[in-house]
Design a protein around this motif. Structure first.
Motif, PDB file in Angstrom:
ATOM      1  N   PRO A 105       0.805  -1.226   0.000  1.00 51.78           N
ATOM      2  CA  PRO A 105       0.000   0.000   0.000  1.00 51.78           C
ATOM      3  C   PRO A 105       0.833   1.269   0.000  1.00 51.78           C
ATOM      4  CG  PRO A 105      -0.091  -1.079   2.144  1.00 51.78           C
ATOM      5  CD  PRO A 105       0.584  -2.034   1.212  1.00 51.78           C
ATOM      6  N   LEU A 106       2.068   1.195   0.511  1.00 45.59           N
ATOM      7  CA  LEU A 106       2.930   2.381   0.498  1.00 45.59           C
ATOM      8  C   LEU A 106       3.242   2.810  -0.928  1.00 45.59           C
ATOM      9  CD1 LEU A 106       4.802   4.463   1.796  1.00 45.59           C
ATOM     10  CD2 LEU A 106       6.572   2.714   1.882  1.00 45.59           C
ATOM     11  N   LEU A 107       3.741   1.867  -1.740  1.00 44.22           N
ATOM     12  CA  LEU A 107       4.061   2.198  -3.127  1.00 44.22           C
ATOM     13  C   LEU A 107       2.796   2.546  -3.906  1.00 44.22           C
ATOM     14  CD1 LEU A 107       6.802  -0.453  -4.034  1.00 44.22           C
ATOM     15  CD2 LEU A 107       7.111   1.935  -3.366  1.00 44.22           C
ATOM     16  N   GLN A 108       1.701   1.822  -3.641  1.00 41.64           N
ATOM     17  CA  GLN A 108       0.453   2.083  -4.344  1.00 41.64           C
ATOM     18  C   GLN A 108      -0.021   3.510  -4.115  1.00 41.64           C
ATOM     19  OE1 GLN A 108      -2.474   2.243  -2.147  1.00 41.64           O
ATOM     20  NE2 GLN A 108      -3.830   2.908  -3.800  1.00 41.64           N
ATOM     21  N   SER A 109       0.137   4.006  -2.893  1.00 37.43           N
ATOM     22  CA  SER A 109      -0.339   5.359  -2.593  1.00 37.43           C
ATOM     23  C   SER A 109       0.446   6.402  -3.378  1.00 37.43           C
ATOM     24  CB  SER A 109      -0.241   5.629  -1.088  1.00 37.43           C
ATOM     25  OG  SER A 109       1.086   5.484  -0.626  1.00 37.43           O
ATOM     26  N   PHE A 110       1.765   6.207  -3.520  1.00 39.30           N
ATOM     27  CA  PHE A 110       2.558   7.114  -4.344  1.00 39.30           C
ATOM     28  C   PHE A 110       2.169   6.987  -5.815  1.00 39.30           C
ATOM     29  CE2 PHE A 110       5.668   6.892  -0.753  1.00 39.30           C
ATOM     30  CZ  PHE A 110       5.755   8.248  -0.512  1.00 39.30           C
ATOM     31  N   THR A 111       1.940   5.752  -6.256  1.00 41.53           N
ATOM     32  CA  THR A 111       1.567   5.521  -7.655  1.00 41.53           C
ATOM     33  C   THR A 111       0.243   6.190  -7.975  1.00 41.53           C
ATOM     34  OG1 THR A 111       2.706   3.387  -7.623  1.00 41.53           O
ATOM     35  CG2 THR A 111       1.140   3.745  -9.394  1.00 41.53           C
ATOM     36  N   GLN A 112      -0.713   6.057  -7.069  1.00 43.29           N
ATOM     37  CA  GLN A 112      -2.017   6.662  -7.316  1.00 43.29           C
ATOM     38  C   GLN A 112      -1.923   8.182  -7.348  1.00 43.29           C
ATOM     39  OE1 GLN A 112      -5.685   4.829  -6.023  1.00 43.29           O
ATOM     40  NE2 GLN A 112      -6.101   6.605  -4.727  1.00 43.29           N
ATOM     41  N   SER A 113      -1.154   8.764  -6.427  1.00 43.93           N
ATOM     42  CA  SER A 113      -0.967  10.220  -6.437  1.00 43.93           C
ATOM     43  C   SER A 113      -0.354  10.681  -7.752  1.00 43.93           C
ATOM     44  CB  SER A 113      -0.074  10.649  -5.268  1.00 43.93           C
ATOM     45  OG  SER A 113      -0.668  10.341  -4.029  1.00 43.93           O
ATOM     46  N   ALA A 114       0.611   9.921  -8.258  1.00 44.21           N
ATOM     47  CA  ALA A 114       1.248  10.272  -9.528  1.00 44.21           C
ATOM     48  C   ALA A 114       0.278  10.105 -10.697  1.00 44.21           C
ATOM     49  CB  ALA A 114       2.484   9.406  -9.748  1.00 44.21           C
ATOM     50  N   ALA A 115      -0.529   9.043 -10.662  1.00 43.32           N
ATOM     51  CA  ALA A 115      -1.484   8.793 -11.743  1.00 43.32           C
ATOM     52  C   ALA A 115      -2.556   9.870 -11.800  1.00 43.32           C
ATOM     53  CB  ALA A 115      -2.117   7.422 -11.573  1.00 43.32           C
ATOM     54  N   HIS A 116      -2.867  10.487 -10.670  1.00 40.56           N
ATOM     55  CA  HIS A 116      -3.891  11.531 -10.636  1.00 40.56           C
ATOM     56  C   HIS A 116      -3.461  12.776 -11.404  1.00 40.56           C
ATOM     57  CE1 HIS A 116      -6.227   9.926  -6.881  1.00 40.56           C
ATOM     58  NE2 HIS A 116      -6.426   9.224  -7.979  1.00 40.56           N
ATOM     59  N   ILE A 117      -2.186  12.901 -11.699  1.00 39.54           N
ATOM     60  CA  ILE A 117      -1.723  14.022 -12.514  1.00 39.54           C
ATOM     61  C   ILE A 117      -2.378  13.977 -13.890  1.00 39.54           C
ATOM     62  CG2 ILE A 117       0.304  15.042 -13.648  1.00 39.54           C
ATOM     63  CD1 ILE A 117       1.975  14.120 -11.284  1.00 39.54           C
ATOM     64  N   ILE A 144       5.063  17.109  -3.435  1.00 35.20           N
ATOM     65  CA  ILE A 144       4.118  16.501  -4.375  1.00 35.20           C
ATOM     66  C   ILE A 144       2.917  17.411  -4.591  1.00 35.20           C
ATOM     67  CG2 ILE A 144       2.472  14.596  -4.634  1.00 35.20           C
ATOM     68  CD1 ILE A 144       4.500  12.730  -3.491  1.00 35.20           C
ATOM     69  N   SER A 145       2.468  18.073  -3.532  1.00 35.75           N
ATOM     70  CA  SER A 145       1.348  18.993  -3.668  1.00 35.75           C
ATOM     71  C   SER A 145       1.698  20.137  -4.617  1.00 35.75           C
ATOM     72  CB  SER A 145       0.962  19.551  -2.296  1.00 35.75           C
ATOM     73  OG  SER A 145      -0.068  20.510  -2.413  1.00 35.75           O
ATOM     74  N   ALA A 146       2.877  20.734  -4.431  1.00 36.44           N
ATOM     75  CA  ALA A 146       3.303  21.825  -5.319  1.00 36.44           C
ATOM     76  C   ALA A 146       3.525  21.324  -6.738  1.00 36.44           C
ATOM     77  CB  ALA A 146       4.583  22.460  -4.771  1.00 36.44           C
ATOM     78  N   PHE A 147       4.067  20.122  -6.863  1.00 37.34           N
ATOM     79  CA  PHE A 147       4.322  19.535  -8.175  1.00 37.34           C
ATOM     80  C   PHE A 147       3.006  19.361  -8.940  1.00 37.34           C
ATOM     81  CE2 PHE A 147       5.749  15.893 -10.904  1.00 37.34           C
ATOM     82  CZ  PHE A 147       6.806  16.543 -11.522  1.00 37.34           C
ATOM     83  N   ASN A 148       1.969  18.899  -8.238  1.00 36.84           N
ATOM     84  CA  ASN A 148       0.675  18.697  -8.877  1.00 36.84           C
ATOM     85  C   ASN A 148      -0.026  20.015  -9.167  1.00 36.84           C
ATOM     86  OD1 ASN A 148       1.041  15.952  -8.735  1.00 36.84           O
ATOM     87  ND2 ASN A 148      -0.186  15.676  -6.888  1.00 36.84           N
ATOM     88  N   THR A 149      -0.030  20.916  -8.182  1.00 38.21           N
ATOM     89  CA  THR A 149      -0.751  22.181  -8.329  1.00 38.21           C
ATOM     90  C   THR A 149      -0.150  23.057  -9.417  1.00 38.21           C
ATOM     91  OG1 THR A 149      -1.259  22.104  -5.963  1.00 38.21           O
ATOM     92  CG2 THR A 149      -1.585  24.205  -7.078  1.00 38.21           C
ATOM     93  N   ILE A 178      10.611  10.037  -8.455  1.00 40.75           N
ATOM     94  CA  ILE A 178      10.532   9.752  -9.887  1.00 40.75           C
ATOM     95  C   ILE A 178       9.152   9.250 -10.323  1.00 40.75           C
ATOM     96  CG2 ILE A 178      12.981   9.256  -9.977  1.00 40.75           C
ATOM     97  CD1 ILE A 178      12.399   6.326 -10.092  1.00 40.75           C
ATOM     98  N   GLY A 179       8.330   8.798  -9.367  1.00 41.80           N
ATOM     99  CA  GLY A 179       6.998   8.317  -9.718  1.00 41.80           C
ATOM    100  C   GLY A 179       6.133   9.371 -10.381  1.00 41.80           C
ATOM    101  N   PRO A 180       6.093  10.616  -9.841  1.00 43.46           N
ATOM    102  CA  PRO A 180       5.259  11.640 -10.469  1.00 43.46           C
ATOM    103  C   PRO A 180       5.668  11.982 -11.908  1.00 43.46           C
ATOM    104  CG  PRO A 180       5.801  12.262  -8.228  1.00 43.46           C
ATOM    105  CD  PRO A 180       6.632  11.054  -8.547  1.00 43.46           C
ATOM    106  N   ILE A 181       6.862  11.578 -12.298  1.00 43.69           N
ATOM    107  CA  ILE A 181       7.305  11.808 -13.680  1.00 43.69           C
ATOM    108  C   ILE A 181       7.041  10.572 -14.529  1.00 43.69           C
ATOM    109  CG2 ILE A 181       9.283  12.316 -15.163  1.00 43.69           C
ATOM    110  CD1 ILE A 181      10.495  13.847 -12.800  1.00 43.69           C
ATOM    111  N   LEU A 182       7.459   9.406 -14.039  1.00 45.98           N
ATOM    112  CA  LEU A 182       7.374   8.183 -14.840  1.00 45.98           C
ATOM    113  C   LEU A 182       5.940   7.701 -15.040  1.00 45.98           C
ATOM    114  CD1 LEU A 182      10.377   6.092 -13.454  1.00 45.98           C
ATOM    115  CD2 LEU A 182      10.306   7.550 -15.485  1.00 45.98           C
TER     116      LEU A 182
END
Length: 515
Positions: free
Chosen positions: A190-202, A363-368, A418-422
């Motif tokens: 669930p740790l990795l999944q939570s980062f993956t989901q946040s990145a996918a929401h971009i 991550i918040s600033a990266f997304n916003t 790197i997740g929010p990019i990849l």
């Protein structure tokens, strides 16, 4: 004293490893990397906000606009939402809740006794695969593999007349090299999944990623890691170690501590309690009208309460047998001891909480700012123009992750960076977040065992020095390099083969993404 280092210090390999170590030591702490990254995102958002981009935002079907994060309104919103941003950071609650349960099982002695019993009853010809198996399963207790399985493997090998360093390297390969392989769901899922989901929401704010989206693949990977480790350890590493004498001081060499009758009895009752809990869970979801199922009766649907209860179930899976074992073995006298065990587990999470604070803000600033969406679309356009097969792209992700892992040891910190990019970039190419995460996990695990920057690497060197005084970082890396290279190649090939057969990566997972 005879020099027992296996790898000569003047080889090209050693020079490369020395350079990696020097370079990595110059990097800031991961928490500070996120802080500096936040400042960079702010500066870039100010700079890029004055440009017009032709790239289309897949979420709005309109041209991407970079939002300046240094305006008065943006900074005021940042300060006003800082606490909410931190407390709402998905990985934070996931990790802390899971670790509360694991802490009870670990500090009661349940996990330690279970591991000892498994290794104590293992025939010598099956010792290596069982050691690696136990090392893999120990991931469920986070640090237990490093502080218990690795040194214990050295003790058992030594007691059986085999070279203790062979036991240490086999366990190290399972604990760290096979970090992403496990039959048992653990907090890392669930740790990795939570980062993956946040990145996918971009790219897709509505997408849902299951916490066990890689479970079937990581379970199958466990067999692969065990077979690779078994062959390398018994056919290559241990024969090579025959020339290395055990010259440690007898008083410093740990002895194997037998499990007492009281501990064995407590373990049996704790395992019975765990089996009973699993049985009750199965019974509770058996009926199609179960409250844990989705309204349509599906069990694995995202709307099913069971899928939202993975982390609490991990918590209960460890708390129940941990408490039973603790009271029967005498490590727990009253409820205060149980709470103290949870408190000790949280003591080890203090650094993670600090890192999560800065990571959440980044991550918040990266997304916003929309910089993540811009990078994803531009990167996807570049890859699309290269017209590389999807399989080649996935191999590239594995190799990139393995390289970055030499400098940034934390799995969560690395994926948060790197997740929010990849993830969004590959989504633009039609590759699912589930497959991207699986590729990341291979690269992350394979090079863990050859980077001195991995927090527990120096500890493993100390374990080895108890038996062979001349053991150094170069010695350990030279022993682990065959594991790392073989795992990287074979595990990547295994993913491609697994993909070619269309086998499911995990629960509610996919290989391709379609908007």
């Amino acid at each position: 004293m005879q020099n027992t280092n296996i790898e000569p210090q003047d080889t090209k390999l050693q020079k490369i490893l020395d350079w990696i170590e020097r370079t990595g030591n110059k990097l800031p702490d991961p928490a500070m990397i996120f802080f500096f990254s936040l400042l960079i995102i702010w500066a870039l958002s100010w700079l890029l906000s004055s440009f017009d981009f032709s790239e289309i935002d897949p979420r709005t079907n309109a041209p991407i606009v970079v939002n300046n994060q240094l305006t008065g309104d943006a900074l005021a919103t940042f300060l006003a939402n800082m606490v909410k941003t931190f407390t709402g950071f998905a990985p934070l609650g996931v990790v802390l809740v899971a670790m509360l349960g694991v802490g009870v099982a670990e500090h009661s002695g349940f996990i330690n006794t279970g591991i000892k019993r498994v290794l104590d009853r293992t025939p010598q010809f099956l010792l290596t695969p069982i050691v690696i198996l136990v090392a893999i399963v120990s991931h469920t207790a986070t640090d237990a593999g490093y502080v218990l399985v690795i040194p214990l493997a050295g003790v058992i090998y030594y007691a059986m007349g085999r070279h203790p360093l062979a036991g240490i390297t086999a366990a190290f390969a399972g604990v760290s090299g096979g970090f992403s392989a496990n039959f048992v769901p653990s907090a890392i899922d669930p740790l990795l999944q939570s980062f993956t989901q946040s990145a996918a929401h971009i790219v897709d704010p509505a997408i849902q990623i299951n916490p066990l989206n890689n479970y079937f693949f990581t379970s199958a990977s466990s067999v692969l890691v065990i077979l690779i480790g078994w062959y390398l350890n018994d056919k290559i590493i241990e024969p090579r170690l025959k020339k290395v004498p055990v010259d440690g001081d007898p008083e410093d060499i740990p002895q194997f501590a037998e499990v007492t009758h009281k501990e064995r009895s407590a373990l049996r009752w704790a395992l019975a309690a765990m089996a009973l809990g699993v049985g009750l869970l199965v019974a509770s979801v058996w009926s199609e009208s179960s409250a844990l199922r989705a309204p349509n009766g599906e069990l694995a649907s995202f709307s099913a309460p069971l899928m939202h209860s993975i982390v609490p179930l991990i918590f209960l899976l460890f708390v129940i047998p941990g408490v039973v074992y603790g009271y029967l073995a005498g490590t727990f006298k009253n409820s205060r001891d149980v709470i103290n065990a949870m408190s000790k587990a949280m003591d080890g999470m203090s650094y993670y909480i600090v890192m999560a604070f800065f990571c959440s803000l980044f991550i918040s600033a990266f997304n916003t700012s929309n910089i993540g969406a811009l990078l994803a679309v531009k990167g996807a356009d570049t890859l699309r123009e290269l017209a590389l097969p999807a399989s080649v792209t996935i191999v590239g992700i594995v190799l990139l992750t393995a390289f970055v892992n030499l400098f940034v040891g934390s799995a969560s910190a690395k994926w948060a960076l790197i997740g929010p990019i990849l993830v969004p970039m590959l989504m633009q190419l039609g590759i699912s977040p589930d497959l991207t995460q699986a590729a990341y996990r291979i690269g992350d695990s394979s090079s863990n065992i050859i980077t001195p920057l991995m927090p527990y690497f120096p500890l493993v060197v100390v374990y080895a020095q108890r038996y062979v005084k001349g053991t150094g970082i170069g010695t350990l890396i030279s022993l682990m390099l065959p594991y790392a290279i073989t795992l990287l190649i074979c595990w990547t090939a295994f993913l491609l083969l697994y993909w070619s057969f269309g086998l499911p990566l995990g629960i509610q997972s996919s290989y391709m993404y379609a908007p």
